[in-house]
Write a protein that holds these residues in place. Structure first.
Motif, short mmCIF file in Angstrom:
data_model
loop_
_atom_site.label_atom_id
_atom_site.label_comp_id
_atom_site.label_asym_id
_atom_site.label_seq_id
_atom_site.Cartn_x
_atom_site.Cartn_y
_atom_site.Cartn_z
N UNK A 1 20.38 59.59 14.61
CA UNK A 1 21.28 58.98 13.63
C UNK A 1 21.61 57.54 14.06
N UNK A 2 21.89 56.70 13.10
CA UNK A 2 22.26 55.31 13.41
C UNK A 2 23.77 55.19 13.48
N UNK A 3 24.23 54.06 14.01
CA UNK A 3 25.66 53.82 14.15
C UNK A 3 25.93 52.33 14.03
N UNK A 4 27.18 51.98 13.71
CA UNK A 4 27.56 50.57 13.60
C UNK A 4 28.96 50.29 14.13
N UNK A 5 29.57 51.32 14.72
CA UNK A 5 30.87 51.14 15.36
C UNK A 5 31.03 52.25 16.41
N UNK A 6 32.12 52.20 17.15
CA UNK A 6 32.31 53.16 18.23
C UNK A 6 32.38 54.59 17.71
N UNK A 7 33.08 54.82 16.63
CA UNK A 7 33.24 56.17 16.10
C UNK A 7 31.89 56.75 15.67
N UNK A 8 31.09 55.96 14.97
CA UNK A 8 29.80 56.48 14.52
C UNK A 8 28.82 56.61 15.68
N UNK A 9 28.97 55.80 16.73
CA UNK A 9 28.15 55.96 17.94
C UNK A 9 28.47 57.27 18.64
N UNK A 10 29.75 57.57 18.78
CA UNK A 10 30.16 58.83 19.39
C UNK A 10 29.69 60.03 18.56
N UNK A 11 29.74 59.90 17.25
CA UNK A 11 29.27 60.98 16.37
C UNK A 11 27.77 61.18 16.52
N UNK A 12 27.01 60.08 16.63
CA UNK A 12 25.56 60.17 16.81
C UNK A 12 25.22 60.85 18.13
N UNK A 13 25.95 60.49 19.18
CA UNK A 13 25.72 61.11 20.49
C UNK A 13 26.02 62.60 20.44
N UNK A 14 27.12 62.96 19.77
CA UNK A 14 27.47 64.38 19.63
C UNK A 14 26.41 65.13 18.81
#
Length: 112
Positions: free
Chosen positions: A51-64
């Motif tokens: 998954x892609x991300x563009x902020x800290x919250x979406x980065x943490x969600x992608x890692x999870x």
């Protein structure tokens, strides 16, 4: 993992090419930087399908979503002792992914 000829030159080019590139979620954060370094060395983009991300919250969600950083790394790379790390190896320090550049480690920061 076998590294093709001149992998070290390509790694150097990626690291020096980003020296002044500021941290940016999804384009120049610790994961995308490390992935660019690995791709330069072995020609494989390990972020394909993530998954892609563009902020800290979406980065943490992608890692999870991929099961966590350490399990994801362990599924793609052999684990070694930090004392055995050599240029081009990845290191996870807390939640930050770093790339060994010889005697030190590289990762994006606020100003590059």
């Amino acid at each position: 993992m076998t590294r093709p000829d001149q992998w070290d030159k390509r790694l150097f080019e990626v690291v020096t090419g980003r020296l002044k590139t500021p941290f940016a979620w999804g384009t120049n954060d610790c994961v995308t930087f490390a992935a660019a370094c690995v791709e330069s060395m072995v020609g494989i983009n390990y972020l394909d399908g993530m998954p892609t991300w563009d902020d800290e919250a979406s980065a943490l969600a992608a890692i999870q979503e991929v099961g966590g950083m350490k399990p994801w790394l362990d599924s793609h790379f052999a684990s070694i002792s930090p004392l055995e790390a050599q240029r081009g190896d990845l290191g996870l320090v807390g939640t930050a992914l770093n790339v060994c550049v010889g005697r030190g480690w590289a990762a994006p920061s606020g100003d590059g």
